[in-house]
Every structure is written in C-alpha cells, then in structure tokens.
Design a protein around this motif. Structure first.
Motif, PDB file in Angstrom:
ATOM      1  N   CYS A 252       0.827  -1.205   0.000  1.00  6.21           N
ATOM      2  CA  CYS A 252       0.000   0.000   0.000  1.00  6.21           C
ATOM      3  C   CYS A 252       0.863   1.258   0.000  1.00  6.21           C
ATOM      4  O   CYS A 252       0.532   2.249  -0.677  1.00  6.21           O
ATOM      5  N   ARG A 253       1.964   1.245   0.731  1.00  7.74           N
ATOM      6  CA  ARG A 253       2.850   2.410   0.703  1.00  7.74           C
ATOM      7  C   ARG A 253       3.465   2.599  -0.684  1.00  7.74           C
ATOM      8  O   ARG A 253       3.571   3.717  -1.195  1.00  7.74           O
ATOM      9  N   GLU A 254       3.849   1.494  -1.300  1.00  7.43           N
ATOM     10  CA  GLU A 254       4.474   1.562  -2.624  1.00  7.43           C
ATOM     11  C   GLU A 254       3.515   2.129  -3.662  1.00  7.43           C
ATOM     12  O   GLU A 254       3.930   2.896  -4.552  1.00  7.43           O
ATOM     13  N   HIS A 255       2.235   1.769  -3.561  1.00 11.85           N
ATOM     14  CA  HIS A 255       1.261   2.159  -4.586  1.00 11.85           C
ATOM     15  C   HIS A 255       0.297   3.252  -4.106  1.00 11.85           C
ATOM     16  O   HIS A 255      -0.698   3.524  -4.783  1.00 11.85           O
ATOM     17  N   ASP A 256       0.594   3.866  -2.974  1.00 18.56           N
ATOM     18  CA  ASP A 256      -0.231   4.947  -2.435  1.00 18.56           C
ATOM     19  C   ASP A 256      -1.686   4.513  -2.290  1.00 18.56           C
ATOM     20  O   ASP A 256      -2.618   5.206  -2.709  1.00 18.56           O
ATOM     21  N   LEU A 257      -1.869   3.358  -1.666  1.00 14.61           N
ATOM     22  CA  LEU A 257      -3.203   2.845  -1.380  1.00 14.61           C
ATOM     23  C   LEU A 257      -3.477   2.961   0.116  1.00 14.61           C
ATOM     24  O   LEU A 257      -2.563   2.902   0.940  1.00 14.61           O
ATOM     25  N   TRP A 258      -4.722   3.111   0.451  1.00 15.45           N
ATOM     26  CA  TRP A 258      -5.149   3.108   1.854  1.00 15.45           C
ATOM     27  C   TRP A 258      -5.249   1.657   2.318  1.00 15.45           C
ATOM     28  O   TRP A 258      -5.886   0.832   1.646  1.00 15.45           O
ATOM     29  N   LEU A 259      -4.678   1.328   3.456  1.00 20.96           N
ATOM     30  CA  LEU A 259      -4.803  -0.006   4.037  1.00 20.96           C
ATOM     31  C   LEU A 259      -5.795   0.049   5.192  1.00 20.96           C
ATOM     32  O   LEU A 259      -5.556   0.723   6.194  1.00 20.96           O
ATOM     33  N   HIS A 260      -6.907  -0.642   5.011  1.00 20.78           N
ATOM     34  CA  HIS A 260      -7.913  -0.744   6.072  1.00 20.78           C
ATOM     35  C   HIS A 260      -7.952  -2.183   6.573  1.00 20.78           C
ATOM     36  O   HIS A 260      -7.945  -3.132   5.782  1.00 20.78           O
ATOM     37  N   VAL A 261      -7.998  -2.349   7.888  1.00 13.14           N
ATOM     38  CA  VAL A 261      -8.042  -3.682   8.495  1.00 13.14           C
ATOM     39  C   VAL A 261      -9.362  -3.856   9.232  1.00 13.14           C
ATOM     40  O   VAL A 261      -9.671  -3.100  10.166  1.00 13.14           O
ATOM     41  N   ASP A 262     -10.132  -4.843   8.804  1.00 17.47           N
ATOM     42  CA  ASP A 262     -11.338  -5.217   9.537  1.00 17.47           C
ATOM     43  C   ASP A 262     -10.918  -6.160  10.660  1.00 17.47           C
ATOM     44  O   ASP A 262     -10.719  -7.353  10.444  1.00 17.47           O
ATOM     45  N   GLY A 263     -10.787  -5.602  11.855  1.00 17.06           N
ATOM     46  CA  GLY A 263     -10.456  -6.401  13.032  1.00 17.06           C
ATOM     47  C   GLY A 263     -11.618  -6.458  13.990  1.00 17.06           C
ATOM     48  O   GLY A 263     -11.402  -6.534  15.212  1.00 17.06           O
ATOM     49  N   ALA A 264     -12.842  -6.424  13.461  1.00 16.86           N
ATOM     50  CA  ALA A 264     -14.026  -6.403  14.322  1.00 16.86           C
ATOM     51  C   ALA A 264     -13.944  -7.507  15.369  1.00 16.86           C
ATOM     52  O   ALA A 264     -14.222  -7.295  16.551  1.00 16.86           O
ATOM     53  N   HIS A 265     -13.545  -8.702  14.948  1.00 18.32           N
ATOM     54  CA  HIS A 265     -13.362  -9.789  15.904  1.00 18.32           C
ATOM     55  C   HIS A 265     -11.975  -9.774  16.527  1.00 18.32           C
ATOM     56  O   HIS A 265     -11.832  -9.736  17.745  1.00 18.32           O
ATOM     57  N   GLY A 266     -10.929  -9.788  15.711  1.00 15.65           N
ATOM     58  CA  GLY A 266      -9.620 -10.161  16.211  1.00 15.65           C
ATOM     59  C   GLY A 266      -8.697  -9.059  16.664  1.00 15.65           C
ATOM     60  O   GLY A 266      -7.720  -9.322  17.370  1.00 15.65           O
ATOM     61  N   ALA A 267      -8.951  -7.803  16.294  1.00 16.21           N
ATOM     62  CA  ALA A 267      -7.984  -6.746  16.579  1.00 16.21           C
ATOM     63  C   ALA A 267      -7.726  -6.577  18.067  1.00 16.21           C
ATOM     64  O   ALA A 267      -6.609  -6.243  18.487  1.00 16.21           O
ATOM     65  N   ALA A 268      -8.735  -6.824  18.900  1.00 15.83           N
ATOM     66  CA  ALA A 268      -8.558  -6.645  20.343  1.00 15.83           C
ATOM     67  C   ALA A 268      -7.475  -7.543  20.909  1.00 15.83           C
ATOM     68  O   ALA A 268      -6.885  -7.231  21.949  1.00 15.83           O
ATOM     69  N   ALA A 269      -7.175  -8.641  20.223  1.00 16.93           N
ATOM     70  CA  ALA A 269      -6.127  -9.544  20.708  1.00 16.93           C
ATOM     71  C   ALA A 269      -4.771  -8.855  20.754  1.00 16.93           C
ATOM     72  O   ALA A 269      -3.876  -9.280  21.498  1.00 16.93           O
ATOM     73  N   ALA A 270      -4.593  -7.787  19.995  1.00 15.52           N
ATOM     74  CA  ALA A 270      -3.317  -7.066  19.991  1.00 15.52           C
ATOM     75  C   ALA A 270      -3.037  -6.395  21.329  1.00 15.52           C
ATOM     76  O   ALA A 270      -1.935  -5.881  21.543  1.00 15.52           O
ATOM     77  N   MET A 271      -3.992  -6.403  22.241  1.00 15.72           N
ATOM     78  CA  MET A 271      -3.750  -5.881  23.580  1.00 15.72           C
ATOM     79  C   MET A 271      -2.818  -6.787  24.387  1.00 15.72           C
ATOM     80  O   MET A 271      -2.262  -6.363  25.392  1.00 15.72           O
ATOM     81  N   THR A 272      -2.654  -8.047  23.962  1.00 14.29           N
ATOM     82  CA  THR A 272      -1.795  -8.988  24.665  1.00 14.29           C
ATOM     83  C   THR A 272      -0.519  -9.224  23.866  1.00 14.29           C
ATOM     84  O   THR A 272      -0.475  -8.971  22.653  1.00 14.29           O
TER      85      THR A 272
END
Length: 478
Positions: A252-272
C-alpha cells in the motif's frame, strides 16, 4: 409530590426506584445464573404469536407487571450469548459495568455528537478511542469514533479512504479484498456504490495474497482505473485467519493505497503480547475496525473505527460539506478547540456508547481485559489439543484468535462418506442438549465444526465435556 399527569410520561421517584431495583435484580440473576440454564432452545414460530398479535396498548398497564412479562415470555426466547457453553458465532459475554454504562447513557440521554450538547461524553469518547488506538499499537495522534457496530465502522472507513485518495470523484475506483471478507464489509461497499469496484480475490490458505493484489493493482492502473484501497482481515469470523499485514502495508505504501483492516473480531487480541505477535503489521494500517461488543465484553451496540489521522474523518464527514438549510444548528458548531464527533462519522445524533467501555476499563483495569483475552487464546489451544489427541477428529483451521475448525472423521469412514452431513448432524445433537451451542462453517470446501472460545467464563472442563458430547454424537451416527 403530585401524581404525574398522563401526558408527562413520567413516574414518581418512588416508582422509578422500585422498578430500577426490579430490573437490576432481573439482570443480576441473569448474569450470575447463566450456567444453570440452557444456552438455547429452539423457538417455533407459533410460540411468539401472542407477542405478534398484541393490539395497540391505548391504556396504561402496571410497569412492574410488564417487566415480569418480559422476564417470562420474551427474554428466555433468545440465545444466551454470554453462557459459558455458547461457542457458536462470536459470543458476546457482556459485563455488569458495561450494563451500567448503557443505563447511565440512556438515563441521562446525552449525545456526544456535538460539543455544545455533550462535551463531557464527547471527551470520554475521545479518550476511550485514544486508549484503544494505543492498546492496539497505533502511533501517537491516532483516534477514532464509536459506531453501532462493525458494519457502520467499516462503511465509514471505506468512505474516508475513498475521499482521501480520490476526492469527490470516485470514477473508475477499485478496491481489493479476499473472498474471506465479512459480508458486512461487502454490504458497506454496496451501500457506498462500490460493488462494481470491488475485486474479490481468492485467498491462499484463507489469507489475501499480496503478490496477487500487486498484479491486480498494476493491471488496473494500466487499464486506466484508480485503485485506492486494500481491505485486510485481522481474524476472519469463519476461521480466525489473519491476512499478511506487513506485506500488504508495504504494498500500500508503494502504490499509495489506503490499508484498512477489519479487526471487528480479532484486533482486540493485539492488547496482549501473544496477540500483538500474531497481528504483526496491524499498527501500520491507515484504519482499523474493532468491535468492543465482541472480544472486549461489552453489551451491544458498540463498534469503533480507529484511524492514524483523525483529520481524514473530518474532511470526509464534516457537516459543513453537506449543509443545506439548517441554520438552527449554528448554535452547535464548535470553536477551534472543540470537537463535534458528528463531523467524524456517518451519524449526526448518537448515543454515548463509549461510557460503558470507559467504565469497564476503569472499573476492572485493562490488565483484567488482557487476562480475559489470553484466557480465550488458552482455551482454543486446549481445544486444539483435544482434537490432536483423537484419532476421530481432524483439524482443518486454527487455532487462530480464539477460533478453531475441525471435523469428526472416524478412521473406518470410506472416502465416499458424506462427512458434511455428519458434521451437521453432530451439531444438531450437541445443540439439542441445551448445554452447548456450536456452529458449522466451510473450510477448503469441507463442512467443519467451528468453536469460538472468547468467553472468559468458559472453562477447560466445559470444553472437555463438549468434546465428550461431540464424540458420543459422532459414534452414535456410526
């Protein structure tokens, strides 16, 4: 105190206190006694005819009796998502502090959308979004807005990405995602008029292939189209799969694209620490969706859109861009040091959703939430161990972010056996007991049993009992 007139729609203070105690007792009994009740029972359509056929209530009824009616006739006819045996879907094991937060938000009936209307709740919403961004590893300055759930949060993210990269001219727009993307995200694209702009790419091992995305982007650019967005997954609801976020971020950085992550379920795990390792690259996203009513144990409804640069939301949704004749709103327009959250999302008037998450984080401490998330990861590992020790069970996907997919396959079964039907019948037998609720999904074109172990009140002993029921159901079919 005088008796309220009917048109006031008001109860006396004594009536309100009595009803409040009645409702609190009802909720506490529910939350503290779920294990002792069935997780679910099938409700035939005819069972609710007495609810569907009610006449318009022109005259008042006793409120206490109505609460009793709800307790007896309405609330039992639903899946108990916080039950320790509820392992289907993504269980929502809410907590009592979150319940109180909702009660306070409703009782005071404040909206954080305009600073003039609700500066205090708006401040709580901003600080809670900042906490979430920091907990997920996003850089300083990140922030966001709370939504009813992941659907609206994803819609707002796609709209912000489109405006940021394409301005007000979406002609020839293209965005990319895998075939594992949640239907809510795809529907959000449809609502935004981007259904024909969507490149739904086949996943490799349930993950988006960065090389395939790169080829598609380059081909679309050569054809004169305008790629602007990659939609990645941080924990698909089917298998818990995580797209290769570092590689997609580089692309995305190389091609100037927006990176969106759907972490509705899993993103909260990044707290650990374990979850942060599994979700390497998450913090490089331009936007992330997380649903606190999933793995952060809040009552419905609460989703959150987090962005690296909150000004992108303002540039997309600021009310001034859409004003026609609404001069009465001039009173609510903010000064430079104030923030109207209604300028940062789809909704104008919104409830004070963040109060419950703020109250839960403050009341229990974030360390307790990390422990609860780790507990879900531990339980999935325990379930995977049970699968691995059985000659009759076959692992198909996971364990990943609290989700495990496997199937019952007795060694004597011929290759021609209809194992998809076997999984379905096992699920029916297990769920009929009322002790557990499990689901099926499709993995590599095979029907699988699927567990989600994110409920912190589920125990290893519960999983041991569940697997005993699964094995008995499978053996009975033989």
């Amino acid at each position: 105190m005088t008796t309220p007139a009917p048109h006031e729609l008001r109860l006396t203070a004594e009536q309100m206190r009595a009803l409040g105690h009645q409702v609190v007792d009802l909720v506490v009994d529910h939350l503290s006694g779920q294990r002792d009740r069935p997780v679910h029972r099938r409700v035939a359509a005819g069972e609710v005819d007495h609810l569907l056929d009610e006449a318009i209530p022109e005259h008042p009824a006793d409120p206490g009796g109505l609460v009793d009616f709800l307790a007896a006739e309405v609330l039992p006819r639903s899946l108990h998502l916080g039950h320790p045996g509820c392992l289907a879907f993504i269980p929502s094991a809410n907590n009592f502090l979150g319940v109180l937060g909702d009660f306070i938000a409703s009782g005071f009936n404040v909206s954080p959308g305009a600073w003039f209307v609700g500066a205090g709740p708006a401040a709580i919403e901003q600080v809670t979004a900042r906490w979430l961004a920091e907990l997920l590893g996003m850089p300083a300055g990140s922030g966001g807005v709370f939504t009813p759930g992941g659907t609206v949060a994803n819609l707002a993210a796609v709209a912000a990405a489109r405006h940021d990269r394409l301005g007000d001219d979406p002609a020839a727009a293209v965005l990319y995602c895998s075939d594992q993307t949640h239907p809510a995200v795809l529907r959000a694209c449809h609502v935004l008029g981007l259904r024909d702009a969507l490149r739904l790419l086949p996943g490799t091992g349930h993950r988006l292939d960065p090389d395939l995305v790169r080829r598609e982007v380059e081909a679309d650019r050569r054809a004169g189209r305008r790629p602007f967005l990659v939609l990645a997954n941080a924990g698909t609801t089917g298998t818990g799969s995580i797209d290769p976020l570092p590689e997609l971020a580089d692309l995305c950085r190389e091609h100037d694209l927006w990176l969106h992550v759907d972490g509705a379920h899993g993103a909260a795990a990044a707290m650990t620490s374990r979850g942060r390792a599994a979700l390497t690259g998450l913090a490089e996203a331009d936007s992330i969706v997380v649903d606190p009513h999933k793995w952060l144990f809040q009552p419905y409804e609460i989703g959150c859109l987090l962005v690296r640069d909150p000004t992108t939301l303002y540039r997309t949704f600021a009310l001034e861009r859409f004003r026609a004749h609404a001069g009465y709103l001039d009173l609510t327009r903010p000064s430079p040091d104030e923030v109207n959250l209604s300028d940062h999302g789809v909704q104008l008037t919104t409830s004070a959703r963040a109060l419950k998450l703020w109250l839960s984080f403050k009341g229990f401490g974030v360390t307790a939430f990390r422990a609860a998330i780790d507990r879900g990861l531990d339980l999935t590992e325990h379930a995977a161990g049970l699968v691995g020790r059985s000659a009759e069970l076959e692992l198909l996907a996971g364990p990943s972010l609290g989700i495990l997919c496997f199937r019952y396959r007795p060694p004597s079964a011929p290759d021609t056996a209809d194992l998809d039907a076997v999984q379905h019948r096992i699920t029916e037998a297990v769920n009929a007991s009322g002790r557990f609720m499990i689901a099926t999904t499709t993995v590599h074109d095979q029907r699988a049993l699927r567990l989600c172990t994110t409920n912190p009140r589920t125990t290893p002993a519960d999983l041991d009992a569940l697997f005993t029921d699964i094995m008995r159901a499978g053996q009975a079919l033989e």
